[in-house]
Design a protein around this motif. Structure first.
Motif, PDB file in Angstrom:
ATOM      1  N   VAL A 102       0.838  -1.199   0.000  1.00  0.00           N
ATOM      2  CA  VAL A 102       0.000   0.000   0.000  1.00  0.00           C
ATOM      3  C   VAL A 102       0.872   1.246   0.000  1.00  0.00           C
ATOM      4  O   VAL A 102       1.784   1.380   0.808  1.00  0.00           O
ATOM      5  CB  VAL A 102      -0.941   0.023   1.225  1.00  0.00           C
ATOM      6  CG1 VAL A 102      -1.813   1.274   1.219  1.00  0.00           C
ATOM      7  CG2 VAL A 102      -1.807  -1.236   1.272  1.00  0.00           C
ATOM      8  N   VAL A 103       0.558   2.159  -0.916  1.00  0.00           N
ATOM      9  CA  VAL A 103       1.254   3.429  -1.018  1.00  0.00           C
ATOM     10  C   VAL A 103       0.249   4.528  -0.670  1.00  0.00           C
ATOM     11  O   VAL A 103      -0.882   4.503  -1.171  1.00  0.00           O
ATOM     12  CB  VAL A 103       1.805   3.638  -2.451  1.00  0.00           C
ATOM     13  CG1 VAL A 103       2.414   5.012  -2.619  1.00  0.00           C
ATOM     14  CG2 VAL A 103       2.813   2.544  -2.793  1.00  0.00           C
ATOM     15  N   PRO A 104       0.620   5.466   0.202  1.00  0.00           N
ATOM     16  CA  PRO A 104      -0.311   6.540   0.509  1.00  0.00           C
ATOM     17  C   PRO A 104      -0.498   7.443  -0.709  1.00  0.00           C
ATOM     18  O   PRO A 104       0.448   7.692  -1.453  1.00  0.00           O
ATOM     19  CB  PRO A 104       0.353   7.287   1.664  1.00  0.00           C
ATOM     20  CG  PRO A 104       1.792   6.932   1.599  1.00  0.00           C
ATOM     21  CD  PRO A 104       1.883   5.592   0.924  1.00  0.00           C
ATOM     22  N   GLY A 105      -1.716   7.896  -0.911  1.00  0.00           N
ATOM     23  CA  GLY A 105      -2.004   8.786  -2.030  1.00  0.00           C
ATOM     24  C   GLY A 105      -2.469   8.024  -3.257  1.00  0.00           C
ATOM     25  O   GLY A 105      -2.486   6.791  -3.285  1.00  0.00           O
ATOM     26  N   LEU A 106      -2.843   8.766  -4.252  1.00  0.00           N
ATOM     27  CA  LEU A 106      -3.347   8.212  -5.508  1.00  0.00           C
ATOM     28  C   LEU A 106      -2.223   8.250  -6.540  1.00  0.00           C
ATOM     29  O   LEU A 106      -1.774   9.324  -6.930  1.00  0.00           O
ATOM     30  CB  LEU A 106      -4.541   9.032  -5.989  1.00  0.00           C
ATOM     31  CG  LEU A 106      -5.246   8.533  -7.238  1.00  0.00           C
ATOM     32  CD1 LEU A 106      -5.968   7.226  -6.936  1.00  0.00           C
ATOM     33  CD2 LEU A 106      -6.231   9.569  -7.733  1.00  0.00           C
ATOM     34  N   VAL A 107      -1.744   7.072  -6.941  1.00  0.00           N
ATOM     35  CA  VAL A 107      -0.661   6.989  -7.923  1.00  0.00           C
ATOM     36  C   VAL A 107      -1.167   6.194  -9.119  1.00  0.00           C
ATOM     37  O   VAL A 107      -1.256   4.963  -9.076  1.00  0.00           O
ATOM     38  CB  VAL A 107       0.606   6.321  -7.332  1.00  0.00           C
ATOM     39  CG1 VAL A 107       1.727   6.332  -8.350  1.00  0.00           C
ATOM     40  CG2 VAL A 107       1.038   7.003  -6.046  1.00  0.00           C
ATOM     41  N   LEU A 108      -1.511   6.901 -10.181  1.00  0.00           N
ATOM     42  CA  LEU A 108      -1.977   6.250 -11.398  1.00  0.00           C
ATOM     43  C   LEU A 108      -0.782   5.744 -12.200  1.00  0.00           C
ATOM     44  O   LEU A 108       0.353   6.158 -11.976  1.00  0.00           O
ATOM     45  CB  LEU A 108      -2.798   7.226 -12.232  1.00  0.00           C
ATOM     46  CG  LEU A 108      -4.021   7.815 -11.544  1.00  0.00           C
ATOM     47  CD1 LEU A 108      -4.711   8.828 -12.441  1.00  0.00           C
ATOM     48  CD2 LEU A 108      -4.979   6.718 -11.127  1.00  0.00           C
ATOM     49  N   LYS A 109      -1.043   4.852 -13.142  1.00  0.00           N
ATOM     50  CA  LYS A 109       0.027   4.265 -13.954  1.00  0.00           C
ATOM     51  C   LYS A 109       0.926   5.346 -14.555  1.00  0.00           C
ATOM     52  O   LYS A 109       2.150   5.240 -14.495  1.00  0.00           O
ATOM     53  CB  LYS A 109      -0.576   3.409 -15.069  1.00  0.00           C
ATOM     54  CG  LYS A 109       0.449   2.856 -16.027  1.00  0.00           C
ATOM     55  CD  LYS A 109      -0.197   2.162 -17.203  1.00  0.00           C
ATOM     56  CE  LYS A 109       0.847   1.751 -18.220  1.00  0.00           C
ATOM     57  NZ  LYS A 109       0.234   1.204 -19.436  1.00  0.00           N
TER      58      LYS A 109
END
Length: 167
Positions: A102-109
């Motif tokens: 899990v990575v905090p924040g929204l990381v799109l491709k």
């Protein structure tokens, strides 16, 4: 007269939104609901539940989850020489492994920082190559097989191997 008209228009708008359901019901569910809806992620859902992380991953986020498939978990079980039940019973290990995904924040491709360490909720990091291969802290590789699966509180990227933090 103008205030009365504003109130009538506002009440009409509120009534219209309520009658239409506000649009929230038509969007994707939260990360846990999205995972439950994907047959490839059944063991992940079991693991998240066993580690008591479902409430957190159902929360507001946003989160980016690199979600291992059932086949990825099966390979990990064989690699570790344990049963699924044994893995699910080891809450401290399960929590460490799952929070590493899990990575905090929204990381799109399109926004994944390639060849740069990506910090996880667990505290460790991993890197992603331009070919969408993850290298974990144990030099193990996982391929990203599906990207940008949207949830109401983040995004899921499906991976073909369970990644592991440093021992």
């Amino acid at each position: 007269m103008l205030n009365w008209l504003k109130k009538v228009l506002m009440l009409s708008l509120v009534a219209l939104v309520a009658a239409c359901g506000g649009g929230d019901d038509d969007g994707p569910g939260n990360i846990v609901q999205v995972a439950k809806g994907d047959a490839r992620l059944g063991i992940l859902v079991e693991a998240v539940t066993a580690a008591q992380l479902a409430d957190t991953l159902s929360g507001p986020g946003p989160y980016t989850v690199f979600a291992p498939t059932n086949d990825a978990f099966a390979a990990l079980l064989a690699e570790l020489g344990v049963t699924k039940e044994q893995l699910l019973a080891n809450k401290p290990l399960l929590t460490q492994v799952l929070t590493y995904h899990v990575v905090p924040g929204l990381v799109l491709k399109a926004e994944v920082p390639v060849n740069t360490p990506i910090k996880t909720v667990q505290g460790g990091s991993f890197t992603v190559t331009p070919a969408l291969t993850i290298t974990d802290q144990r030099a193990r590789s996982a391929g990203i097989v599906a990207t940008d699966v949207f949830a109401s509180n983040g995004v899921v990227h499906v991976i073909d191997k369970v990644i592991l933090p440093a021992p």
